[in-house]
Design an enzyme around this catalytic site. Structure first.
Site, short mmCIF file in Angstrom:
data_model
loop_
_atom_site.label_atom_id
_atom_site.label_comp_id
_atom_site.label_asym_id
_atom_site.label_seq_id
_atom_site.Cartn_x
_atom_site.Cartn_y
_atom_site.Cartn_z
N LYS A 10 -6.02 -4.60 0.22
CA LYS A 10 -4.87 -3.71 -0.01
C LYS A 10 -5.02 -2.86 -1.28
O LYS A 10 -5.90 -3.13 -2.11
CB LYS A 10 -3.61 -4.56 -0.06
CG LYS A 10 -3.21 -5.16 1.30
CD LYS A 10 -1.91 -5.93 1.18
CE LYS A 10 -1.36 -6.34 2.54
NZ LYS A 10 -0.06 -7.06 2.40
N TYR A 50 2.48 -1.08 10.65
CA TYR A 50 3.51 -2.08 10.32
C TYR A 50 4.78 -1.92 11.16
O TYR A 50 5.85 -2.38 10.74
CB TYR A 50 3.83 -2.03 8.83
CG TYR A 50 2.80 -2.74 7.97
CD1 TYR A 50 2.63 -4.12 8.04
CD2 TYR A 50 2.00 -2.03 7.08
CE1 TYR A 50 1.69 -4.77 7.25
CE2 TYR A 50 1.05 -2.69 6.29
CZ TYR A 50 0.91 -4.06 6.38
OH TYR A 50 -0.01 -4.72 5.60
N PHE A 58 12.21 -4.35 3.60
CA PHE A 58 11.12 -3.90 2.72
C PHE A 58 10.18 -2.90 3.40
O PHE A 58 9.17 -2.51 2.82
CB PHE A 58 10.34 -5.10 2.19
CG PHE A 58 9.75 -6.00 3.25
CD1 PHE A 58 8.56 -5.68 3.89
CD2 PHE A 58 10.40 -7.19 3.60
CE1 PHE A 58 8.03 -6.51 4.86
CE2 PHE A 58 9.86 -8.03 4.58
CZ PHE A 58 8.67 -7.68 5.21
N ARG A 86 -5.93 -16.84 7.45
CA ARG A 86 -4.59 -17.05 6.88
C ARG A 86 -4.64 -18.15 5.79
O ARG A 86 -3.96 -18.04 4.78
CB ARG A 86 -3.58 -17.43 7.98
CG ARG A 86 -3.43 -16.42 9.10
CD ARG A 86 -2.70 -15.18 8.73
NE ARG A 86 -1.41 -15.43 8.14
CZ ARG A 86 -0.54 -14.46 7.79
NH1 ARG A 86 -0.83 -13.18 7.99
NH2 ARG A 86 0.60 -14.75 7.23
N ARG A 103 -4.81 -14.65 -2.42
CA ARG A 103 -3.56 -14.13 -2.98
C ARG A 103 -3.22 -14.79 -4.31
O ARG A 103 -2.68 -14.15 -5.21
CB ARG A 103 -2.43 -14.28 -1.96
CG ARG A 103 -2.52 -13.21 -0.88
CD ARG A 103 -1.58 -13.46 0.26
NE ARG A 103 -1.39 -12.27 1.09
CZ ARG A 103 -0.77 -12.28 2.27
NH1 ARG A 103 -0.29 -13.41 2.75
NH2 ARG A 103 -0.64 -11.17 2.96
N ASN A 113 0.18 -8.03 -2.66
CA ASN A 113 -0.40 -9.38 -2.50
C ASN A 113 -1.85 -9.36 -2.02
O ASN A 113 -2.30 -10.28 -1.37
CB ASN A 113 0.50 -10.22 -1.60
CG ASN A 113 0.66 -9.64 -0.22
OD1 ASN A 113 0.10 -8.59 0.08
ND2 ASN A 113 1.42 -10.32 0.63
N HIS A 116 -4.36 -8.32 3.65
CA HIS A 116 -3.67 -8.52 4.93
C HIS A 116 -4.55 -9.36 5.84
O HIS A 116 -5.78 -9.27 5.77
CB HIS A 116 -3.43 -7.15 5.61
CG HIS A 116 -3.01 -7.26 7.04
ND1 HIS A 116 -1.70 -7.46 7.41
CD2 HIS A 116 -3.73 -7.24 8.21
CE1 HIS A 116 -1.63 -7.53 8.76
NE2 HIS A 116 -2.84 -7.40 9.25
N GLU A 127 -4.98 -4.90 16.09
CA GLU A 127 -5.22 -4.36 14.74
C GLU A 127 -6.67 -3.91 14.55
O GLU A 127 -6.91 -2.91 13.87
CB GLU A 127 -4.82 -5.41 13.70
CG GLU A 127 -3.32 -5.64 13.67
CD GLU A 127 -2.86 -6.66 12.63
OE1 GLU A 127 -1.65 -6.87 12.53
OE2 GLU A 127 -3.72 -7.24 11.93
P1 GDP Z 1 1.96 -11.64 5.70
O1 GDP Z 1 1.70 -11.88 7.17
O2 GDP Z 1 1.74 -12.86 4.85
O3 GDP Z 1 1.21 -10.43 5.16
O4 GDP Z 1 3.52 -11.33 5.53
P2 GDP Z 1 4.57 -10.49 6.42
O5 GDP Z 1 3.97 -10.12 7.75
O6 GDP Z 1 5.86 -11.22 6.40
O7 GDP Z 1 4.79 -9.14 5.56
C1 GDP Z 1 3.87 -8.07 5.60
C2 GDP Z 1 3.68 -7.56 4.20
O8 GDP Z 1 4.91 -7.00 3.72
C3 GDP Z 1 3.33 -8.61 3.14
O9 GDP Z 1 1.96 -8.95 3.13
C4 GDP Z 1 3.77 -7.93 1.86
O10 GDP Z 1 2.82 -6.94 1.41
C5 GDP Z 1 5.04 -7.23 2.32
N1 GDP Z 1 6.25 -8.07 2.11
C6 GDP Z 1 6.56 -9.23 2.74
N2 GDP Z 1 7.75 -9.71 2.32
C7 GDP Z 1 8.20 -8.81 1.39
C8 GDP Z 1 9.39 -8.73 0.60
O11 GDP Z 1 10.28 -9.59 0.66
N3 GDP Z 1 9.48 -7.64 -0.23
C9 GDP Z 1 8.53 -6.67 -0.30
N4 GDP Z 1 8.72 -5.63 -1.14
N5 GDP Z 1 7.41 -6.72 0.44
C10 GDP Z 1 7.24 -7.76 1.28
#
Ligand code: GDP
Length: 138
Positions: A10, A50, A58, A86, A103, A113, A116, A127
């Site tokens: 990222k 996304y 968010f 993961r 991370r 973070n 992805h 993807e």
């Molecule tokens: P992942 O599968 O662990 O990447 O998590 P998710 O699919 O839930 O979220 C996708 C991405 O959105 C995350 O990797 C973060 O970059 C971002 N993200 C997730 N939760 C939050 C949040 O609560 N706030 C913000 N600003 N970004 C978030």
């Protein structure tokens, strides 16, 4: 079972010069790189990638972050690649991620973070094809 998955290094990782360290970490964990390139996503591309998160509060911030600088999508192959990636990535929020995970080592915040990873084999296929033609996986 040998499986494919997609990672994206990222914008925060590229900005912080962590790209090489993250690729080395993935290779040390047994992932083989099938395809990879640096891209600067357009807003339309980030929104499409996304789209599953479009109802989340968010979403707009995530799109702004993912278009804030270049990223490295990589198609990866390994035994149990989806689940294993993961694990190697760690929890979404770096402060909750296990020690030694990508991370935990490189992430700055729940948003910035570092990496992805696809969350299922079905999404991995979608993807990978978002970024790479089948003929580019070598
Ligand atoms: P992942 O599968 O662990 O990447 O998590 P998710 O699919 O839930 O979220 C996708 C991405 O959105 C995350 O990797 C973060 O970059 C971002 N993200 C997730 N939760 C939050 C949040 O609560 N706030 C913000 N600003 N970004 C978030």
């Amino acid at each position: 079972m040998t499986q494919q998955t997609l990672t994206i290094i990222k914008p925060d990782s590229v900005e912080n010069h962590n790209t090489g360290k993250i690729i080395a970490h993935l290779e040390n964990e047994g992932f083989r790189i099938l395809a990879g390139r640096m891209v600067h996503l357009t807003e339309a591309q980030a929104r499409a990638f996304y789209a599953v998160h479009k109802e989340r509060p968010f979403y707009n911030d995530l799109v702004a972050y993912m278009t804030s600088g270049p990223v490295w999508p990589l198609a990866l192959e390994r035994k149990d690649a989806v689940t294993y990636l993961r694990q190697v990535m760690g929890a979404t929020n770096p402060s909750d991620a296990d020690a030694g995970t990508i991370r935990s080592l490189y992430g700055e915040s729940i948003e910035r973070n570092s990496i992805h990873g696809s969350d299922s084999p079905e999404n991995a296929a979608i993807e990978i094809s978002f970024f790479f033609a089948a003929s580019e996986l070598v």
